[in-house]
Design an enzyme around this catalytic site. Structure first.
Site, mmCIF file in Angstrom:
data_model
loop_
_atom_site.group_PDB
_atom_site.id
_atom_site.type_symbol
_atom_site.label_atom_id
_atom_site.label_comp_id
_atom_site.label_asym_id
_atom_site.label_seq_id
_atom_site.Cartn_x
_atom_site.Cartn_y
_atom_site.Cartn_z
ATOM 1 N N SER A 1 -0.296 -7.269 -0.328
ATOM 2 C CA SER A 1 0.790 -6.741 -0.685
ATOM 3 C C SER A 1 1.213 -6.013 -1.826
ATOM 4 C CB SER A 1 1.178 -8.253 -1.133
ATOM 5 O OG SER A 1 0.879 -9.064 0.413
ATOM 6 N N ASP B 1 -17.512 -9.885 2.309
ATOM 7 C CA ASP B 1 -17.411 -10.334 0.672
ATOM 8 C C ASP B 1 -18.010 -11.791 0.340
ATOM 9 O OD1 ASP B 1 -13.808 -10.734 1.982
ATOM 10 O OD2 ASP B 1 -15.803 -11.246 2.426
ATOM 11 N N GLN C 1 5.559 -7.429 7.581
ATOM 12 C CA GLN C 1 6.294 -7.465 6.585
ATOM 13 C C GLN C 1 5.689 -6.122 5.635
ATOM 14 O OE1 GLN C 1 4.310 -9.952 2.180
ATOM 15 N NE2 GLN C 1 3.161 -8.051 2.421
ATOM 16 N N HIS D 1 -8.566 -10.813 3.870
ATOM 17 C CA HIS D 1 -9.228 -10.427 4.323
ATOM 18 C C HIS D 1 -10.004 -9.117 5.155
ATOM 19 C CE1 HIS D 1 -10.876 -12.759 0.584
ATOM 20 N NE2 HIS D 1 -10.123 -13.070 0.541
HETATM 21 C C1 LIG Z 1 -7.990 -10.610 -0.746
HETATM 22 C C2 LIG Z 1 -6.928 -12.491 -1.281
HETATM 23 O O1 LIG Z 1 -6.236 -11.743 0.225
HETATM 24 C C3 LIG Z 1 -5.414 -13.138 -0.315
HETATM 25 O O2 LIG Z 1 -4.342 -13.046 1.422
HETATM 26 P P1 LIG Z 1 -3.183 -13.323 1.330
HETATM 27 O O3 LIG Z 1 -2.877 -13.125 2.775
HETATM 28 O O4 LIG Z 1 -2.677 -14.554 0.400
HETATM 29 O O5 LIG Z 1 -2.168 -12.200 0.437
HETATM 30 P P2 LIG Z 1 -2.786 -10.634 0.285
HETATM 31 O O6 LIG Z 1 -3.110 -9.931 0.237
HETATM 32 O O7 LIG Z 1 -0.788 -10.167 0.241
HETATM 33 O O8 LIG Z 1 -2.776 -10.545 1.957
HETATM 34 C C4 LIG Z 1 -1.855 -10.602 2.866
HETATM 35 C C5 LIG Z 1 -1.660 -9.447 3.570
HETATM 36 O O9 LIG Z 1 -0.785 -10.353 5.430
HETATM 37 C C6 LIG Z 1 0.450 -9.151 5.432
HETATM 38 N N1 LIG Z 1 1.189 -10.694 5.734
HETATM 39 C C7 LIG Z 1 1.381 -11.546 5.164
HETATM 40 C C8 LIG Z 1 2.297 -12.839 5.395
HETATM 41 C C9 LIG Z 1 3.084 -12.472 6.569
HETATM 42 O O10 LIG Z 1 4.297 -13.331 6.984
HETATM 43 N N2 LIG Z 1 3.099 -11.165 7.092
HETATM 44 C C10 LIG Z 1 2.589 -10.189 6.684
HETATM 45 O O11 LIG Z 1 2.657 -8.991 7.696
HETATM 46 C C11 LIG Z 1 0.922 -8.871 4.749
HETATM 47 O O12 LIG Z 1 1.351 -7.899 4.359
HETATM 48 C C12 LIG Z 1 0.044 -8.657 3.517
HETATM 49 O O13 LIG Z 1 -0.415 -6.973 4.407
HETATM 50 C C13 LIG Z 1 -5.026 -14.035 -1.495
HETATM 51 O O14 LIG Z 1 -3.460 -13.065 -1.151
HETATM 52 C C14 LIG Z 1 -5.737 -13.871 -2.472
HETATM 53 O O15 LIG Z 1 -4.940 -14.470 -3.655
HETATM 54 C C15 LIG Z 1 -6.903 -12.553 -2.561
HETATM 55 O O16 LIG Z 1 -8.038 -12.486 -3.240
#
Ligand SMILES: C[C@@H]1O[C@H](OP(=O)(O)OP(=O)(O)OC[C@H]2O[C@@H](n3ccc(=O)[nH]c3=O)[C@H](O)[C@@H]2O)[C@H](O)[C@H](O)[C@H]1O
Length: 484
Positions: A383, A143, A363, A46
C-alpha cells in the site's frame, strides 16, 4: 500436534499442470532465459508483490512457475499478464486442525490463526519438493518458508528470500546485530531503538509496539517463532531480493548487505502495471460523485481487524473531518457485521458522503481516481508503494510492528505524510484521526505544504521514465551472475 488429513504421493499431485515447454528451456546452457519458481507466504500482501515481479520477469521472456494453494489460484488468474510464460501450479494444502475448512490465506482467518496458516504451508514441504524436482527451476523465490534454502541446496537450486515488506523494517528488527534470535526476552528499549550501526534516522518504536515484538516468541508454523523463521530465511538463503529502490531505502539495503554478508538485489518500487481494469460499482458512482481531491480513502490492508472501540473511533474521526470518505474495514473482532459495528445513527448521518465497506475494495484503482484527496493507510509495504506514486495526501495508521517502522520512516525521514498519534497503550482517538487528516489536507499550513512538496518529489523520482526497467534489468543481471 497437527492432524494431516491427506497423505500425498506423486500421482495425487496433479503434475499434468506443467507448461508444455521443452525441459531444455531451463538448461544451464541457455543463460538468457531464467526459470523461477515462486512460493510466497499465503497472504494477499505477499501474493500480490510476488505476482508483480513475476509479470515484470515474464515480460522479459523469463519463465515463472508460481506455486499457489489450489483454493485461491483462480482468484489471481486475471493478474497473470503473461499466461504463456507464467504457469500457476496448484498446491494441495493439508487441512490443519483448528483452521476453518476452506480457509487458505491470512485474509480468510483472524490474526490469531495466522500461525496455523503457516503450519499448513510448512506441511506442504514434501509436495513442494516433488514439484521442484519436476520443474528444475534456476531459482526459488520464497519468504516465510525458512526450510526452503535447505531444500533448494539438496536440489541444486538457488534460493532468494524475496522481501515484500520493504527494507527498513527488516533492517530495524531482524539483523544479527539486533540479537532478536539470541534472546527471547529482549529489553524493550533495545527493541525500540535502532541497532548500533544502523544508518542515521529518526525511527523509534513506541513501548506498546516493542511489547508486541518482545512477546512474539510463540510458534508461527511448525515449532519456530516468526522472528527466528525470518532470520533463518535471511541467513540461509543464497541471495536477498527486496521490492524497493535505493531512492527510498538505499542505506537500509546496504546495512542488510553488511549484516548478512550476501548480495541484496533490488527489484525497484515495482509500480504495478495493473491490468487495465475499470472501477466498478458500488464504488465507481460513489467515488465519482465528489469534487477532485476531497475524498478520504481509508484501507488497512488485507489482514487488519480492529477491535470495536477502535473501529468506532476511526469512523467517527472520518466523520469529524467533514470530508467525504470511503473506508474498507473488516467488521471488528467483537461484532458480527459492519452494520452492528457502526455507532448508533452513524449511517443516517453520513448517508451520501460516507461509506464504510466491510470487504475488499479495488484499492489501486480507487487511488488513481481524481476524487481521492487523502489516503489513510496501515503502511503495509504494498500500500505504501502505491501511495507514494499516487497524487493524494497520506496519513499513516500502522497496525503491525513492521508497519510502524515503515510509518516512522515515511513520517519522520521522508516527511511525506502524517501518522495518527496514539496513546502509550496504542489506542487512537477520533480527534487524532481528524487532526492528522486536516493537517495534510490544509494546503496553507506549514505541515500541509511540507508533505505536499516532499511527496511530489518522491512521486516524480519513482515515476521517472525508465526507472522501473533499469531496476528489473539489473535485477535479472544479478540473478544471472548468482548462477555463475
Ligand atoms: C508484506 C506484508 O504485507 C502484509 O499485507 P497487507 O495486506 O497488510 O498489506 P499490503 O502490503 O499493503 O498489501 C495489501 C495489498 O492488497 C491490496 N488491497 C488491500 C485491501 C483491499 O481492500 N483492497 C486491496 O486492493 C492493496 O492494494 C495491496 O496491494 C502486511 O502489510 C505486512 O505488514 C507486510 O509485511
Amino acid at each position: 500436534m497437527y492432524i494431516i488429513s491427506n497423505h500425498f504421493t506423486m500421482k495425487q499431485q496433479n503434475l499434468s499442470v506443467y507448461p508444455t515447454y521443452s525441459k531444455n528451456m531451463s538448461t544451464m546452457a541457455d543463460h538468457k532465459t531464467l526459470h523461477i519458481a515462486m512460493y510466497p507466504f499465503f497472504a494477499m500482501g505477499h501474493f500480490i508483490p510476488f505476482l508483480h515481479i513475476s509479470n515484470k520477469l515474464a515480460k522479459r521472456g523469463h519463465r515463472i512457475s508460481f506455486l499457489f494453494p489450489s483454493k485461491v489460484l483462480t482468484k489471481f488468474e486475471p493478474q497473470n499478464l503473461h499466461p504463456h510464460l507464467i504457469s500457476f501450479i496448484p498446491i494441495t494444502v493439508p487441512q490443519v486442525d483448528g483452521l476453518p475448512s476452506g480457509a487458505a490465506i491470512t485474509a480468510d482467518v483472524p490474526s490469531s490463526l495466522f500461525p496455523s496458516i503457516m503450519t499448513a504451508m510448512d506441511l506442504t514441504q514434501p509436495i513442494v519438493e516433488i514439484h521442484l524436482r519436476e520443474l528444475k527451476p534456476h531459482f526459488v523465490f520464497f519468504d516465510f518458508t525458512h526450510w526452503m534454502p535447505a531444500l533448494c541446496r539438496k536440489l541444486d537450486i538457488r534460493s532468494m528470500f524475496y522481501v515484500t515488506s520493504g527494507a527498513v523494517n527488516v533492517a530495524f528488527l531482524l539483523t544479527p546485530e539486533k540479537k532478536i534470535m539470541e534472546k527471547d526476552d529482549l529489553e524493550l528499549d533495545v527493541i525500540m531503538e535502532p541497532p548500533e550501526s544502523f544508518p542515521p534516522c529518526s525511527i523509534r518504536l513506541h513501548a506498546h509496539e516493542a511489547r508486541i515484538v518482545s512477546n512474539n516468541t510463540r510458534p508461527f508454523g511448525v515449532n519456530i517463532s516468526l522472528p527466528r523463521r525470518l532470520v533463518t530465511s535471511l541467513t540461509e538463503c543464497d541471495v536477498i531480493g527486496i521490492k524497493t529502490c535505493t531512492e527510498l531505502e538505499g542505506p537500509y539495503c546496504q546495512y542488510l548487505k553488511t549484516q548478512y554478508k550476501k548480495e541484496v538485489i533490488l527489484a525497484g518500487p515495482t509500480v504495478t502495471e495493473s491490468p487495465n481494469l475499470v472501477l466498478e460499482e458500488p464504488f465507481a458512482s460513489f467515488v465519482a460523485s465528489f469534487k477532485p481531491g476531497t475524498l478520504i480513502l481509508c484501507v488497512l490492508g488485507s489482514e487488519c481487524v480492529l477491535k470495536k472501540d477502535q473501529y468506532q473511533e476511526l469512523v467517527l474521526g472520518l466523520e469529524l473531518t467533514g470530508f467525504p470518505f470511503l473506508a474498507a474495514l473488516k467488521p471488528p473482532t467483537d461484532a458480527e457485521t459492519t452494520e452492528s459495528a457502526l455507532p448508533e445513527g452513524f449511517q443516517m448521518r453520513v448517508k451520501g458522503k460516507g461509506l464504510v465497506f466491510g470487504g475488499w475494495v479495488p484499492q489501486e484503482l480507487i487511488l488513481k481516481h481524481p476524487s481521492v484527496g487523502c489516503f489513510i493507510t496501515h503502511c503495509g509495504w504494498g500500500s505504501l508503494s502505491q501511495s507514494i506514486t499516487s497524487p493524494c495526501q497520506l496519513v499513516f495508521l500502522p497496525n503491525g510492528v513492521d508497519q510502524a517502522v515503515n510509518a516512522r520512516m515515511f513520517e519522520s525521514d521522508l516527511k511525506i505524510g502524517v501518522e495518527i498519534k496514539k496513546r502509550d497503550d496504542g489506542f487512537f482517538s477520533r480527534d487524532e484521526v481528524c487532526k492528522a487528516v486536516r493537517a495534510v489536507m490544509d494546503v496553507d499550513s506549514q505541515i500541509g505544504k511540507e508533505v505536499r512538496a516532499n511527496h511530489a518529489k518522491y512521486r516524480e523520482l519513482l515515476l521517472r521514465e525508465g526507472l522501473e526497467d533499469s531496476y528489473i534489468d539489473k535485477f535479472v543481471q544479478k540473478l544471472l551472475a548468482t548462477l555463475g
